[in-house]
Design an enzyme around this catalytic site. Structure first.
Site, PDB file in Angstrom:
ATOM      1  N   CYS A  97       0.843  -1.190   0.000  1.00 42.50           N
ATOM      2  CA  CYS A  97       0.000   0.000   0.000  1.00 42.50           C
ATOM      3  C   CYS A  97       0.881   1.243   0.000  1.00 42.50           C
ATOM      4  O   CYS A  97       1.874   1.302   0.731  1.00 42.50           O
ATOM      5  CB  CYS A  97      -0.894  -0.006   1.233  1.00 42.50           C
ATOM      6  SG  CYS A  97      -2.007   1.403   1.349  1.00 42.50           S
ATOM      7  N   HIS A 139      -9.347  -3.818  -1.190  1.00 43.38           N
ATOM      8  CA  HIS A 139      -8.288  -3.053  -0.518  1.00 43.38           C
ATOM      9  C   HIS A 139      -8.680  -1.567  -0.455  1.00 43.38           C
ATOM     10  O   HIS A 139      -8.554  -0.929   0.593  1.00 43.38           O
ATOM     11  CB  HIS A 139      -6.970  -3.248  -1.281  1.00 43.38           C
ATOM     12  CG  HIS A 139      -5.825  -2.479  -0.743  1.00 43.38           C
ATOM     13  ND1 HIS A 139      -4.780  -3.082  -0.071  1.00 43.38           N
ATOM     14  CD2 HIS A 139      -5.516  -1.164  -0.781  1.00 43.38           C
ATOM     15  CE1 HIS A 139      -3.904  -2.160   0.281  1.00 43.38           C
ATOM     16  NE2 HIS A 139      -4.330  -0.990  -0.148  1.00 43.38           N
ATOM     17  N   GLU A 140      -9.170  -1.020  -1.574  1.00 45.10           N
ATOM     18  CA  GLU A 140      -9.559   0.391  -1.602  1.00 45.10           C
ATOM     19  C   GLU A 140     -10.802   0.649  -0.756  1.00 45.10           C
ATOM     20  O   GLU A 140     -10.888   1.671  -0.069  1.00 45.10           O
ATOM     21  CB  GLU A 140      -9.768   0.869  -3.045  1.00 45.10           C
ATOM     22  CG  GLU A 140      -8.548   0.751  -3.925  1.00 45.10           C
ATOM     23  CD  GLU A 140      -7.258   1.299  -3.325  1.00 45.10           C
ATOM     24  OE1 GLU A 140      -7.307   2.289  -2.561  1.00 45.10           O
ATOM     25  OE2 GLU A 140      -6.193   0.736  -3.625  1.00 45.10           O
ATOM     26  N   HIS A 143      -9.914   1.241   2.744  1.00 40.84           N
ATOM     27  CA  HIS A 143      -9.502   2.633   3.019  1.00 40.84           C
ATOM     28  C   HIS A 143     -10.716   3.513   3.294  1.00 40.84           C
ATOM     29  O   HIS A 143     -10.655   4.401   4.149  1.00 40.84           O
ATOM     30  CB  HIS A 143      -8.702   3.207   1.848  1.00 40.84           C
ATOM     31  CG  HIS A 143      -7.284   2.774   1.809  1.00 40.84           C
ATOM     32  ND1 HIS A 143      -6.374   3.050   2.806  1.00 40.84           N
ATOM     33  CD2 HIS A 143      -6.604   2.069   0.870  1.00 40.84           C
ATOM     34  CE1 HIS A 143      -5.197   2.553   2.488  1.00 40.84           C
ATOM     35  NE2 HIS A 143      -5.312   1.943   1.325  1.00 40.84           N
TER      36      HIS A 143
END
Length: 166
Positions: A97, A139-140, A143
């Site tokens: 990341c 993964h995004e 966030h």
């Protein structure tokens, strides 16, 4: 529009749940353009979420089309207010990341995902994602939920120093 600095932990915006995008208008489109420009300017980057550039809104970009692990993909995806409808077939794989640049980790994630979100034109879109693209999108979305891959690693022995190749 602009390449923005990518924030790193422990920046507070990276640990907060991002707010929904109220409407897809000029500001949202400008944010999407900044996300794309910043991703494109970052070597080996396949995705970026708004909190990583200091904007606590539910928006991200992913494009795995040039990555060797991407067998199937949808090209460049920009979505606002994404919602995971289906998440299945978990598998463990290594992730890195830009907001945690010195580490990688083995992370369990679904390898098949059905996702709904708004496009930069304001259209509702439903996507079926597989493999590396599904992993990148999840993964995004993490966030957007105030998490990084470190919150999901497969165990205390699943975090590694990033290798630097010269």
């Amino acid at each position: 529009m602009a390449v923005r600095p990518v924030l790193r932990l422990p920046e507070a915006v990276l640990t907060r749940v991002a707010a929904p995008v109220a409407g897809v208008g000029a500001e949202a489109v400008a944010l999407a353009e900044d996300l794309v420009d910043t991703m494109r300017a970052s070597p080996a980057c396949v995705g970026l979420a708004a909190p990583q550039i200091g904007v606590s809104l539910r928006a991200f970009v992913v494009d795995v089309s040039g990555h060797k692990k991407a067998e199937r993909h949808h090209g460049e995806l920009v979505l606002f207010n994404p919602v995971v409808l289906v998440s299945e077939q978990p598998t463990v794989a290594r992730e890195g990341c830009m907001s945690v640049p010195d580490l990688t980790g083995d992370v369990p994630r679904a390898s098949r995902v059905v996702l709904r979100g708004l496009t930069p034109t304001g259209d509702d879109r439903v996507l079926e994602l597989e493999g590396f693209e599904a992993r990148a999108v999840l993964h995004e979305i993490d966030h957007l939920d105030g998490r990084t891959f470190l919150d999901r690693v497969a165990g205390h022995d699943a975090v590694f120093r990033r290798k630097v190749y010269r």
